[in-house]
Design a protein around this motif. Structure first.
Motif, PDB file in Angstrom:
ATOM      1  N   ALA A 141      40.857  38.276  29.155  1.00 42.39           N
ATOM      2  CA  ALA A 141      41.274  39.356  30.046  1.00 42.39           C
ATOM      3  C   ALA A 141      41.313  38.874  31.492  1.00 42.39           C
ATOM      4  O   ALA A 141      42.262  39.158  32.226  1.00 42.39           O
ATOM      5  N   ALA A 142      40.290  38.137  31.903  1.00 39.44           N
ATOM      6  CA  ALA A 142      40.235  37.636  33.281  1.00 39.44           C
ATOM      7  C   ALA A 142      41.377  36.668  33.561  1.00 39.44           C
ATOM      8  O   ALA A 142      42.016  36.744  34.621  1.00 39.44           O
ATOM      9  N   ALA A 143      41.646  35.757  32.631  1.00 44.82           N
ATOM     10  CA  ALA A 143      42.727  34.792  32.826  1.00 44.82           C
ATOM     11  C   ALA A 143      44.076  35.495  32.934  1.00 44.82           C
ATOM     12  O   ALA A 143      44.887  35.165  33.807  1.00 44.82           O
ATOM     13  N   THR A 144      44.305  36.479  32.084  1.00 43.63           N
ATOM     14  CA  THR A 144      45.564  37.224  32.124  1.00 43.63           C
ATOM     15  C   THR A 144      45.667  38.037  33.407  1.00 43.63           C
ATOM     16  O   THR A 144      46.722  38.075  34.051  1.00 43.63           O
ATOM     17  N   TYR A 145      44.573  38.662  33.811  1.00 42.39           N
ATOM     18  CA  TYR A 145      44.544  39.477  35.021  1.00 42.39           C
ATOM     19  C   TYR A 145      44.851  38.632  36.264  1.00 42.39           C
ATOM     20  O   TYR A 145      45.683  39.007  37.091  1.00 42.39           O
ATOM     21  N   VAL A 146      44.204  37.485  36.379  1.00 40.21           N
ATOM     22  CA  VAL A 146      44.408  36.617  37.544  1.00 40.21           C
ATOM     23  C   VAL A 146      45.817  36.031  37.534  1.00 40.21           C
ATOM     24  O   VAL A 146      46.489  35.995  38.573  1.00 40.21           O
ATOM     25  N   THR A 147      46.279  35.595  36.375  1.00 38.29           N
ATOM     26  CA  THR A 147      47.633  35.047  36.267  1.00 38.29           C
ATOM     27  C   THR A 147      48.674  36.093  36.642  1.00 38.29           C
ATOM     28  O   THR A 147      49.633  35.801  37.364  1.00 38.29           O
ATOM     29  N   ALA A 148      48.475  37.323  36.157  1.00 39.35           N
ATOM     30  CA  ALA A 148      49.408  38.401  36.494  1.00 39.35           C
ATOM     31  C   ALA A 148      49.409  38.665  37.996  1.00 39.35           C
ATOM     32  O   ALA A 148      50.464  38.905  38.592  1.00 39.35           O
ATOM     33  N   GLY A 149      48.245  38.619  38.607  1.00 33.75           N
ATOM     34  CA  GLY A 149      48.170  38.811  40.055  1.00 33.75           C
ATOM     35  C   GLY A 149      48.894  37.713  40.803  1.00 33.75           C
ATOM     36  O   GLY A 149      49.593  37.977  41.792  1.00 33.75           O
ATOM     37  N   ALA A 150      48.758  36.482  40.334  1.00 34.11           N
ATOM     38  CA  ALA A 150      49.430  35.351  40.982  1.00 34.11           C
ATOM     39  C   ALA A 150      50.941  35.452  40.840  1.00 34.11           C
ATOM     40  O   ALA A 150      51.685  34.982  41.706  1.00 34.11           O
ATOM     41  N   GLN A 151      51.395  36.070  39.746  1.00 31.87           N
ATOM     42  CA  GLN A 151      52.827  36.214  39.501  1.00 31.87           C
ATOM     43  C   GLN A 151      53.359  37.567  39.959  1.00 31.87           C
ATOM     44  O   GLN A 151      54.503  37.914  39.684  1.00 31.87           O
ATOM     45  N   ASP A 152      52.521  38.347  40.636  1.00 33.99           N
ATOM     46  CA  ASP A 152      52.878  39.672  41.142  1.00 33.99           C
ATOM     47  C   ASP A 152      53.398  40.582  40.034  1.00 33.99           C
ATOM     48  O   ASP A 152      54.389  41.293  40.198  1.00 33.99           O
ATOM     49  N   ASP A 153      52.705  40.545  38.878  1.00 36.77           N
ATOM     50  CA  ASP A 153      53.064  41.362  37.718  1.00 36.77           C
ATOM     51  C   ASP A 153      52.001  42.447  37.551  1.00 36.77           C
ATOM     52  O   ASP A 153      51.040  42.291  36.793  1.00 36.77           O
ATOM     53  N   GLN A 154      52.155  43.545  38.288  1.00 37.17           N
ATOM     54  CA  GLN A 154      51.149  44.605  38.294  1.00 37.17           C
ATOM     55  C   GLN A 154      50.987  45.254  36.927  1.00 37.17           C
ATOM     56  O   GLN A 154      49.880  45.619  36.525  1.00 37.17           O
ATOM     57  N   GLU A 155      52.064  45.385  36.188  1.00 39.05           N
ATOM     58  CA  GLU A 155      51.990  46.001  34.856  1.00 39.05           C
ATOM     59  C   GLU A 155      51.091  45.183  33.926  1.00 39.05           C
ATOM     60  O   GLU A 155      50.252  45.726  33.219  1.00 39.05           O
ATOM     61  N   ARG A 156      51.274  43.875  33.939  1.00 37.92           N
ATOM     62  CA  ARG A 156      50.449  42.991  33.089  1.00 37.92           C
ATOM     63  C   ARG A 156      49.000  42.998  33.575  1.00 37.92           C
ATOM     64  O   ARG A 156      48.074  42.971  32.771  1.00 37.92           O
ATOM     65  N   ALA A 157      48.768  43.024  34.873  1.00 41.48           N
ATOM     66  CA  ALA A 157      47.411  43.072  35.418  1.00 41.48           C
ATOM     67  C   ALA A 157      46.712  44.362  34.989  1.00 41.48           C
ATOM     68  O   ALA A 157      45.539  44.333  34.596  1.00 41.48           O
ATOM     69  N   ASP A 158      47.427  45.468  35.043  1.00 40.35           N
ATOM     70  CA  ASP A 158      46.856  46.743  34.607  1.00 40.35           C
ATOM     71  C   ASP A 158      46.527  46.719  33.118  1.00 40.35           C
ATOM     72  O   ASP A 158      45.503  47.250  32.693  1.00 40.35           O
ATOM     73  N   GLU A 159      47.400  46.103  32.335  1.00 35.68           N
ATOM     74  CA  GLU A 159      47.156  45.991  30.900  1.00 35.68           C
ATOM     75  C   GLU A 159      45.881  45.182  30.631  1.00 35.68           C
ATOM     76  O   GLU A 159      45.013  45.598  29.869  1.00 35.68           O
ATOM     77  N   ALA A 160      45.770  44.032  31.270  1.00 33.83           N
ATOM     78  CA  ALA A 160      44.592  43.179  31.074  1.00 33.83           C
ATOM     79  C   ALA A 160      43.324  43.878  31.555  1.00 33.83           C
ATOM     80  O   ALA A 160      42.267  43.734  30.939  1.00 33.83           O
ATOM     81  N   ALA A 161      43.425  44.646  32.627  1.00 35.58           N
ATOM     82  CA  ALA A 161      42.258  45.368  33.148  1.00 35.58           C
ATOM     83  C   ALA A 161      41.762  46.409  32.155  1.00 35.58           C
ATOM     84  O   ALA A 161      40.585  46.768  32.173  1.00 35.58           O
ATOM     85  N   GLY A 162      42.637  46.883  31.285  1.00 36.27           N
ATOM     86  CA  GLY A 162      42.244  47.865  30.286  1.00 36.27           C
ATOM     87  C   GLY A 162      41.607  47.268  29.046  1.00 36.27           C
ATOM     88  O   GLY A 162      41.086  47.983  28.196  1.00 36.27           O
ATOM     89  N   TRP A 163      41.644  45.957  28.900  1.00 37.35           N
ATOM     90  CA  TRP A 163      41.099  45.300  27.707  1.00 37.35           C
ATOM     91  C   TRP A 163      39.581  45.287  27.673  1.00 37.35           C
ATOM     92  O   TRP A 163      38.982  45.234  26.603  1.00 37.35           O
ATOM     93  N   VAL A 164      38.956  45.257  28.832  1.00 38.00           N
ATOM     94  CA  VAL A 164      37.495  45.172  28.919  1.00 38.00           C
ATOM     95  C   VAL A 164      37.006  46.126  30.004  1.00 38.00           C
ATOM     96  O   VAL A 164      37.798  46.654  30.779  1.00 38.00           O
ATOM     97  N   SER A 165      35.709  46.306  30.075  1.00 33.92           N
ATOM     98  CA  SER A 165      35.146  47.167  31.111  1.00 33.92           C
ATOM     99  C   SER A 165      35.357  46.529  32.484  1.00 33.92           C
ATOM    100  O   SER A 165      35.517  45.307  32.594  1.00 33.92           O
TER     101      SER A 165
END
Length: 98
Positions: free
Chosen positions: A34-58
């Motif tokens: 989740a953290a890797a996906t969240y950070v990668t999405a942030g680096a790629q300015d992909d807010q939708e993917r970051a939001d998705e990854a943020a929902g995977w864990v607390s």
């Protein structure tokens, strides 16, 4: 005394609890995944993917995973560059040398 340990352990377990993957795989997402996906999405300015990854864990687990990823990345870059982790971290953030 053991009751306190059980209660604290329950809080840790709740913080690390993950949600099942959406693609049908029954294996839950790992907090580091989740953290890797969240950070990668942030680096790629992909807010939708970051939001998705943020929902995977607390939120606590995601924060821990992002912190661990940052620490490992700074250490890896420091070794690669032959610099101290502090120098690398400050450089990445655009801060002056200490």
């Amino acid at each position: 005394m053991w009751g306190r340990f059980r209660k604290a352990g329950g809080r840790v377990a709740d913080a690390m609890r993950t949600e099942p993957k959406a693609d049908g795989d029954k294996r839950p997402h790992n907090l580091f995944e989740a953290a890797a996906t969240y950070v990668t999405a942030g680096a790629q300015d992909d807010q939708e993917r970051a939001d998705e990854a943020a929902g995977w864990v607390s939120p606590e687990a995601l924060s821990f995973g992002v912190n661990e990823l940052a620490c490992r990345a700074v250490i890896a870059l420091a070794r690669e560059r032959g610099e101290s982790p502090e120098t690398v971290a400050r450089g990445l953030l655009g801060l002056p040398a200490a």
